[in-house]
Design a protein around this motif. Structure first.
Motif, PDB file in Angstrom:
ATOM      1  N   LEU A  28       0.820  -1.211   0.000  1.00 60.37           N
ATOM      2  CA  LEU A  28       0.000   0.000   0.000  1.00 60.37           C
ATOM      3  C   LEU A  28       0.856   1.264   0.000  1.00 60.37           C
ATOM      4  O   LEU A  28       0.403   2.315  -0.444  1.00 60.37           O
ATOM      5  N   LEU A  29       2.091   1.151   0.493  1.00 64.93           N
ATOM      6  CA  LEU A  29       2.999   2.303   0.522  1.00 64.93           C
ATOM      7  C   LEU A  29       3.900   2.371  -0.715  1.00 64.93           C
ATOM      8  O   LEU A  29       4.815   3.183  -0.775  1.00 64.93           O
ATOM      9  N   PHE A  30       3.635   1.476  -1.689  1.00 60.27           N
ATOM     10  CA  PHE A  30       4.369   1.464  -2.967  1.00 60.27           C
ATOM     11  C   PHE A  30       5.872   1.274  -2.776  1.00 60.27           C
ATOM     12  O   PHE A  30       6.688   1.887  -3.465  1.00 60.27           O
ATOM     13  N   GLN A  31       6.242   0.414  -1.849  1.00 58.34           N
ATOM     14  CA  GLN A  31       7.652   0.103  -1.623  1.00 58.34           C
ATOM     15  C   GLN A  31       8.032  -1.098  -2.494  1.00 58.34           C
ATOM     16  O   GLN A  31       7.723  -2.245  -2.167  1.00 58.34           O
ATOM     17  N   LYS A  32       8.696  -0.831  -3.594  1.00 58.36           N
ATOM     18  CA  LYS A  32       8.979  -1.878  -4.582  1.00 58.36           C
ATOM     19  C   LYS A  32      10.009  -2.900  -4.097  1.00 58.36           C
ATOM     20  O   LYS A  32      10.093  -4.001  -4.648  1.00 58.36           O
ATOM     21  N   TRP A  33      10.784  -2.561  -3.081  1.00 63.60           N
ATOM     22  CA  TRP A  33      11.817  -3.495  -2.637  1.00 63.60           C
ATOM     23  C   TRP A  33      11.233  -4.746  -1.982  1.00 63.60           C
ATOM     24  O   TRP A  33      11.933  -5.733  -1.776  1.00 63.60           O
ATOM     25  N   ARG A  34       9.939  -4.721  -1.673  1.00 61.41           N
ATOM     26  CA  ARG A  34       9.282  -5.882  -1.090  1.00 61.41           C
ATOM     27  C   ARG A  34       9.046  -6.998  -2.099  1.00 61.41           C
ATOM     28  O   ARG A  34       8.793  -8.143  -1.727  1.00 61.41           O
ATOM     29  N   THR A  35       9.168  -6.684  -3.399  1.00 59.01           N
ATOM     30  CA  THR A  35       8.698  -7.574  -4.454  1.00 59.01           C
ATOM     31  C   THR A  35       9.352  -8.946  -4.424  1.00 59.01           C
ATOM     32  O   THR A  35       8.689  -9.963  -4.583  1.00 59.01           O
ATOM     33  N   THR A  36      10.659  -9.000  -4.206  1.00 60.55           N
ATOM     34  CA  THR A  36      11.368 -10.276  -4.318  1.00 60.55           C
ATOM     35  C   THR A  36      11.396 -11.078  -3.012  1.00 60.55           C
ATOM     36  O   THR A  36      11.973 -12.166  -2.970  1.00 60.55           O
ATOM     37  N   ILE A  37      10.768 -10.562  -1.958  1.00 61.62           N
ATOM     38  CA  ILE A  37      10.754 -11.311  -0.696  1.00 61.62           C
ATOM     39  C   ILE A  37       9.341 -11.502  -0.150  1.00 61.62           C
ATOM     40  O   ILE A  37       9.160 -12.246   0.815  1.00 61.62           O
ATOM     41  N   ASN A  38       8.332 -10.856  -0.760  1.00 64.18           N
ATOM     42  CA  ASN A  38       7.004 -10.907  -0.150  1.00 64.18           C
ATOM     43  C   ASN A  38       6.409 -12.316  -0.147  1.00 64.18           C
ATOM     44  O   ASN A  38       5.776 -12.728   0.821  1.00 64.18           O
ATOM     45  N   ARG A  39       6.623 -13.090  -1.225  1.00 64.40           N
ATOM     46  CA  ARG A  39       6.070 -14.440  -1.266  1.00 64.40           C
ATOM     47  C   ARG A  39       6.659 -15.299  -0.150  1.00 64.40           C
ATOM     48  O   ARG A  39       5.956 -16.044   0.539  1.00 64.40           O
ATOM     49  N   PHE A  40       7.943 -15.177   0.039  1.00 65.44           N
ATOM     50  CA  PHE A  40       8.634 -15.957   1.069  1.00 65.44           C
ATOM     51  C   PHE A  40       8.130 -15.578   2.456  1.00 65.44           C
ATOM     52  O   PHE A  40       7.873 -16.444   3.299  1.00 65.44           O
ATOM     53  N   THR A  41       7.964 -14.285   2.707  1.00 69.98           N
ATOM     54  CA  THR A  41       7.533 -13.847   4.033  1.00 69.98           C
ATOM     55  C   THR A  41       6.080 -14.211   4.301  1.00 69.98           C
ATOM     56  O   THR A  41       5.702 -14.469   5.450  1.00 69.98           O
ATOM     57  N   GLU A  42       5.245 -14.230   3.258  1.00 68.88           N
ATOM     58  CA  GLU A  42       3.856 -14.653   3.442  1.00 68.88           C
ATOM     59  C   GLU A  42       3.801 -16.118   3.870  1.00 68.88           C
ATOM     60  O   GLU A  42       3.018 -16.487   4.751  1.00 68.88           O
ATOM     61  N   ALA A  43       4.622 -16.956   3.239  1.00 70.52           N
ATOM     62  CA  ALA A  43       4.679 -18.368   3.637  1.00 70.52           C
ATOM     63  C   ALA A  43       5.198 -18.501   5.058  1.00 70.52           C
ATOM     64  O   ALA A  43       4.697 -19.317   5.848  1.00 70.52           O
ATOM     65  N   MET A  44       6.193 -17.700   5.408  1.00 70.25           N
ATOM     66  CA  MET A  44       6.724 -17.725   6.769  1.00 70.25           C
ATOM     67  C   MET A  44       5.644 -17.380   7.780  1.00 70.25           C
ATOM     68  O   MET A  44       5.566 -17.987   8.868  1.00 70.25           O
ATOM     69  N   THR A  45       4.782 -16.430   7.434  1.00 66.83           N
ATOM     70  CA  THR A  45       3.674 -16.064   8.312  1.00 66.83           C
ATOM     71  C   THR A  45       2.757 -17.249   8.577  1.00 66.83           C
ATOM     72  O   THR A  45       2.396 -17.538   9.719  1.00 66.83           O
ATOM     73  N   LEU A  46       2.378 -17.950   7.524  1.00 64.64           N
ATOM     74  CA  LEU A  46       1.473 -19.091   7.674  1.00 64.64           C
ATOM     75  C   LEU A  46       2.083 -20.161   8.572  1.00 64.64           C
ATOM     76  O   LEU A  46       1.423 -20.694   9.468  1.00 64.64           O
ATOM     77  N   PHE A  47       3.350 -20.476   8.339  1.00 68.89           N
ATOM     78  CA  PHE A  47       3.993 -21.544   9.105  1.00 68.89           C
ATOM     79  C   PHE A  47       4.192 -21.126  10.560  1.00 68.89           C
ATOM     80  O   PHE A  47       4.051 -21.953  11.476  1.00 68.89           O
ATOM     81  N   ALA A  48       4.519 -19.852  10.786  1.00 67.70           N
ATOM     82  CA  ALA A  48       4.709 -19.382  12.158  1.00 67.70           C
ATOM     83  C   ALA A  48       3.387 -19.396  12.933  1.00 67.70           C
ATOM     84  O   ALA A  48       3.361 -19.753  14.116  1.00 67.70           O
ATOM     85  N   VAL A  49       2.295 -19.016  12.274  1.00 70.73           N
ATOM     86  CA  VAL A  49       0.990 -19.025  12.948  1.00 70.73           C
ATOM     87  C   VAL A  49       0.554 -20.460  13.254  1.00 70.73           C
ATOM     88  O   VAL A  49      -0.054 -20.730  14.295  1.00 70.73           O
TER      89      VAL A  49
END
Length: 471
Positions: free
Chosen positions: A119-140
């Motif tokens: 939402l803040l248009f931070q493009k540097w998130r692009t190459t790590i967001n998929r990995f961090t989303e999966a990390m969220t699921l596994f951590a929860v």
């Protein structure tokens, strides 16, 4: 954290393997030699061709071994009861709640990186967001197991849910444990849908590149008939943006609700109005540290330096440093309010934390969470992956120790000196903790092997924006 306006990227400076801005910050979001085809081939090839097989097998074997330890510990717990843990009176909460809060905190970085930075248009998130989303699921998933195990009778966990009142057993809605059920289940559901919608186009790419029929069928089922038409993309982007907006307040609300487990109690060390923002900052802090601890070895192992660039690591280190100072401010305010309140119980609690029988744990916390992360002020540390890995590891250990201090040190000496007691974790406490890490790493290994761990479509979008001069 994006390139500062007016500071054009330059060629790599002397002694630096990456392009820099005029302020000497890393400038490259994605390697210039990458094309649309190369990005698709590199990322999809990880899921289809399984490069670096031997290191992955070693990591998977270690993870599964720890997971089996978790299975043994939980099985023995169900057989004997929670008495195998070190909990006692007055420390009725022990490692189970410490681990629960720690894992929930780790899960916050994924939603923060994916939703808020989108939402803040931070493009540097692009190459790590998929990995961090999966990390969220596994951590929860790991976090959700601990309150159930701590119930003592986990087979009746549904008593926490608002099911029909056939047995006259409505949940006690004034209990923070019920609030946790609502908050964590909502967070997991939204995070799962958000992750899956983002991965659909990439599953279609892997499906189209697969050379065997069974792989095409499996990835095709996951792709939901995706063909990349304009109407598909329009609906995908609308749903992705709406879910990002829905997930953003969850980052703030979920760990605030978890903090209510403590702050609604009339106990020195817990009854504090600063806990909700303090817990949220700590969650993002530990979450970003865990992302760094996971992504740095994977980046080296799978040779992803051209996709996960130094600029991404630098920006993540900056966020980690900022949240470190938020957490430090929480520590300072906790001590200040104990002194300023004039409450003898609060003052004794702070004195006991620093100089009581668990005082060495408190000072380890300060060293791990406050002192060592100050190395991130150095650009050399932020842009050196090995140094950054150990600083992030310090933060992760420190955040676990912080939860231990909050839970155990606040409980072991309460208002009545005759009930004071020391808490000693048992072998089964440690086995459950290490086993939960094994469960997390096992799921992460399977994700890295079979699902595109970097968003192909968004990486291709970065290449398009670079060609248009918008990066």
């Amino acid at each position: 954290m994006e390139t500062i306006q007016g500071s054009e990227p330059t060629m790599p400076a002397a002694g630096k393997p990456y392009a820099v801005t005029v302020l000497d910050y890393p400038a490259t979001l994605i390697s210039p030699e990458l094309s649309y085809g190369k990005v698709s081939q590199q990322i999809a090839g990880i899921a289809l061709e399984h490069p670096r097989q031997k290191p992955w097998l070693v990591a998977f074997a270690v993870s599964v071994s720890l997971f089996l330890l978790f299975c043994v510990a939980v099985s023995y717990l169900l057989y004997r009861g929670v008495g195998i843990w070190g909990i006692n009176i007055p420390v009725g909460w022990g490692f189970a709640i410490v681990n629960f809060v720690w894992w929930i905190g780790i899960g916050h970085a994924g939603t923060f990186i994916s939703a808020i930075l989108l939402l803040l248009f931070q493009k540097w998130r692009t190459t790590i967001n998929r990995f961090t989303e999966a990390m969220t699921l596994f951590a929860v998933i790991c976090a959700g197991m601990f309150p159930l195990l701590h119930l003592g009778r986990p087979w009746v966990f549904f008593w926490l849910l608002p099911y029909p009142d056939t047995m006259a057993l409505w949940p006690q809605f004034r209990s923070p444990l019920v609030w946790d059920v609502f908050a964590v289940s909502t967070y997991f559901t939204v995070s799962l849908i958000f992750w899956y919608i983002g991965v659909v186009p990439d599953l279609a790419t892997v499906r189209d590149k697969a050379t065997t029929k069974w792989k095409r069928v499996i990835y095709g089922l996951g792709a939901l008939g995706w063909r990349g038409s304009a109407i598909h993309w329009q609906r995908h982007q609308s749903a992705y943006l709406l879910l990002a907006g829905l997930a953003t307040p969850l980052v703030l609300s979920v760990h605030s609700v978890v903090s209510f487990d403590f702050s609604v109690a009339q106990l020195p060390g817990w009854h504090s109005t600063i806990f909700p923002p303090y817990f949220v900052a700590g969650a993002i802090y530990s979450g970003f540290a865990m992302v760094l601890n996971l992504i740095i070895p994977i980046r080296r192992l799978l040779r992803l330096q051209n996709l996960i660039t130094v600029r991404t690591l630098n920006n993540m280190a900056c966020v980690t440093l900022a949240t470190c100072w938020m957490v430090t401010y929480g520590y300072i305010m906790e001590a200040f309010m104990a002194w300023y309140s004039g409450d003898v119980f609060e003052q004794y609690m702070m004195k006991n934390r620093a100089f009581g029988p668990y005082g060495w744990v408190f000072w380890c916390l300060i060293a791990l969470n406050v002192v060592i992360p100050q190395l991130l002020w150095s650009r050399r540390v932020r842009t050196h992956d090995l140094a950054l890995f150990f600083v992030a590891l310090s933060a992760n250990l420190g955040m676990w120790v912080e939860r231990f201090v909050i839970v155990v040190q606040s409980l072991h000496r309460d208002f009545v000196p005759s009930s004071w007691a020391m808490y000693q974790p048992t072998l089964w406490d440690w086995a459950t903790l290490l086993g939960s890490i094994g469960l997390f790493l096992t799921l992460m290994c399977l994700f890295v092997r079979y699902i595109p761990l970097i968003s192909i479509s968004e990486s291709r979008e970065l290449i398009a924006q670079r060609k248009e001069g918008r990066l």
